[in-house]
Write a protein that holds these residues in place. Structure first.
Motif, short mmCIF file in Angstrom:
data_model
loop_
_atom_site.label_atom_id
_atom_site.label_comp_id
_atom_site.label_asym_id
_atom_site.label_seq_id
_atom_site.Cartn_x
_atom_site.Cartn_y
_atom_site.Cartn_z
N ALA A 289 -36.90 -5.39 -32.12
CA ALA A 289 -38.27 -5.45 -31.58
C ALA A 289 -38.58 -4.20 -30.77
CB ALA A 289 -38.43 -6.69 -30.71
N VAL A 290 -37.60 -3.70 -30.01
CA VAL A 290 -37.81 -2.49 -29.22
C VAL A 290 -38.03 -1.29 -30.14
CG1 VAL A 290 -36.73 -0.91 -27.56
CG2 VAL A 290 -36.55 -3.39 -27.24
N GLN B 58 -39.20 -1.32 -33.23
CA GLN B 58 -40.51 -1.44 -33.87
C GLN B 58 -41.59 -0.88 -32.96
OE1 GLN B 58 -40.81 -5.61 -34.86
NE2 GLN B 58 -40.21 -5.25 -36.98
N THR B 59 -41.51 -1.20 -31.69
CA THR B 59 -42.53 -0.73 -30.74
C THR B 59 -42.45 0.78 -30.56
OG1 THR B 59 -42.53 -2.84 -29.57
CG2 THR B 59 -43.35 -0.94 -28.37
N THR C 270 -45.41 3.86 -31.61
CA THR C 270 -46.11 4.52 -30.51
C THR C 270 -46.42 5.96 -30.89
OG1 THR C 270 -44.95 3.10 -28.90
CG2 THR C 270 -46.00 5.10 -28.06
N LEU D 235 -42.63 -6.00 -25.21
CA LEU D 235 -43.00 -4.59 -25.21
C LEU D 235 -44.01 -4.28 -26.32
CD1 LEU D 235 -42.13 -1.96 -23.68
CD2 LEU D 235 -40.55 -1.55 -25.59
N ALA D 236 -44.99 -3.44 -26.02
CA ALA D 236 -46.01 -3.03 -26.99
C ALA D 236 -46.21 -1.52 -26.89
CB ALA D 236 -47.33 -3.76 -26.73
N PRO D 237 -46.74 -0.89 -27.95
CA PRO D 237 -46.98 0.55 -27.88
C PRO D 237 -47.82 0.98 -26.69
CG PRO D 237 -47.16 -0.19 -30.14
CD PRO D 237 -47.01 -1.43 -29.31
N ASP D 238 -48.77 0.16 -26.28
CA ASP D 238 -49.60 0.52 -25.13
C ASP D 238 -48.77 0.69 -23.86
OD1 ASP D 238 -51.86 0.52 -26.67
OD2 ASP D 238 -52.65 -1.39 -25.92
N HIS D 239 -47.70 -0.11 -23.72
CA HIS D 239 -46.84 0.04 -22.54
C HIS D 239 -46.18 1.42 -22.52
CE1 HIS D 239 -46.68 -4.54 -22.92
NE2 HIS D 239 -47.26 -4.31 -21.75
N TRP E 176 -45.93 -3.05 -15.80
CA TRP E 176 -45.80 -3.65 -17.12
C TRP E 176 -45.77 -5.17 -16.95
CZ3 TRP E 176 -41.40 -0.67 -20.17
CH2 TRP E 176 -41.89 0.58 -20.58
#
Length: 232
Positions: free
Chosen positions: A22-23, A25-26, A30, A98-102, A183
């Motif tokens: 998952a990390v 992928q984010t 980004t 976690l998301a790309p915006d973070h 965050w």
């Protein structure tokens, strides 16, 4: 002309097979990140294989393998030595939510020149750090690569978890202004949840021991006060 990436993301990982996908992928989604480097720190699970699977599909991802588990500081040092970017984004491999915006919000103040370095403040950071608005040992940071690259020999000599407070010392010595980026949707699992209660408590004690072998307790208080005073 040779292409020089602007932002390199370094992800040290040890036995994070359930979480690293998952990390990754984010990080790979980004847009600000030009290259991603996973440093597998001698994992005994499938962490490196999962990262290799992502690397097959994403040419911007490299996987480095440490032959034995040497600790986070040495893993990050290996990533710094391999990174080509002007700036580094250091990212833990076990984050949830976690998301790309973070990641973009963490990198933007430094890449945009408004701060010399940036540090995250996660949703489940210890409550004293949330109260004062600074997690001085957060693992998610953005900083100029040159600042760490000049000290690779010293990084190799640090305790396994002495990295963050060593970076704080460098930031303060270089007079950097700091962006603290909340965050609220991101959390990092407690060591007890990953390793079991007894092993998790032992890991936390060992981590604090490493921190205070790197700096004295009074310096930790000084770091907190100084970094807070330099928030933009």
């Amino acid at each position: 002309m040779t292409y020089s990436p602007r932002l390199s993301c370094i992800i040290p990982a040890y036995n994070e097979a359930p979480r690293i996908g998952a990390v990754l992928q984010t990080a790979l989604a980004t847009a600000l990140i030009d290259e991603v480097i996973v440093v597998d720190d001698g994992s005994t699970d499938t962490t490196a294989l999962i990262a290799d699977g992502f690397a097959v599909r994403h040419p911007g991802l490299r996987v480095l393998r440490q032959p034995v588990n040497g600790g986070k500081t040495r893993a990050v040092a290996a990533g710094v030595a391999a990174a080509r970017g002007e700036f580094l984004l250091l990212l833990d491999a076990d984050l949830a939510g976690l998301a790309p915006d973070h990641l973009a919000s963490l990198a933007d103040p430094v890449i945009g020149g408004r701060a010399g370095a940036a540090i995250s403040l996660r949703r489940n950071a210890p409550w004293p750090w949330r109260v004062i608005g600074l997690d001085y040992i957060s693992g998610e940071r953005v900083l100029p690569r040159a600042l760490l690259a000049a000290h690779l020999d010293r990084l190799d000599a640090l305790p396994r978890f002495g990295l963050e407070v060593f970076m704080n010392r460098l930031w303060i010595a270089n007079g950097l202004q700091i962006a603290v980026v909340p965050w609220p949707g991101v959390s990092s699992p407690l060591k007890g949840a990953k390793q079991g209660l007894r092993a998790g408590l032992r890991a936390d004690v060992n981590m604090m021991g490493d921190i205070f072998r790197t700096i004295r307790p009074w310096e930790a208080l000084t770091q907190i006060a100084t970094l807070r005073s330099r928030r933009i």
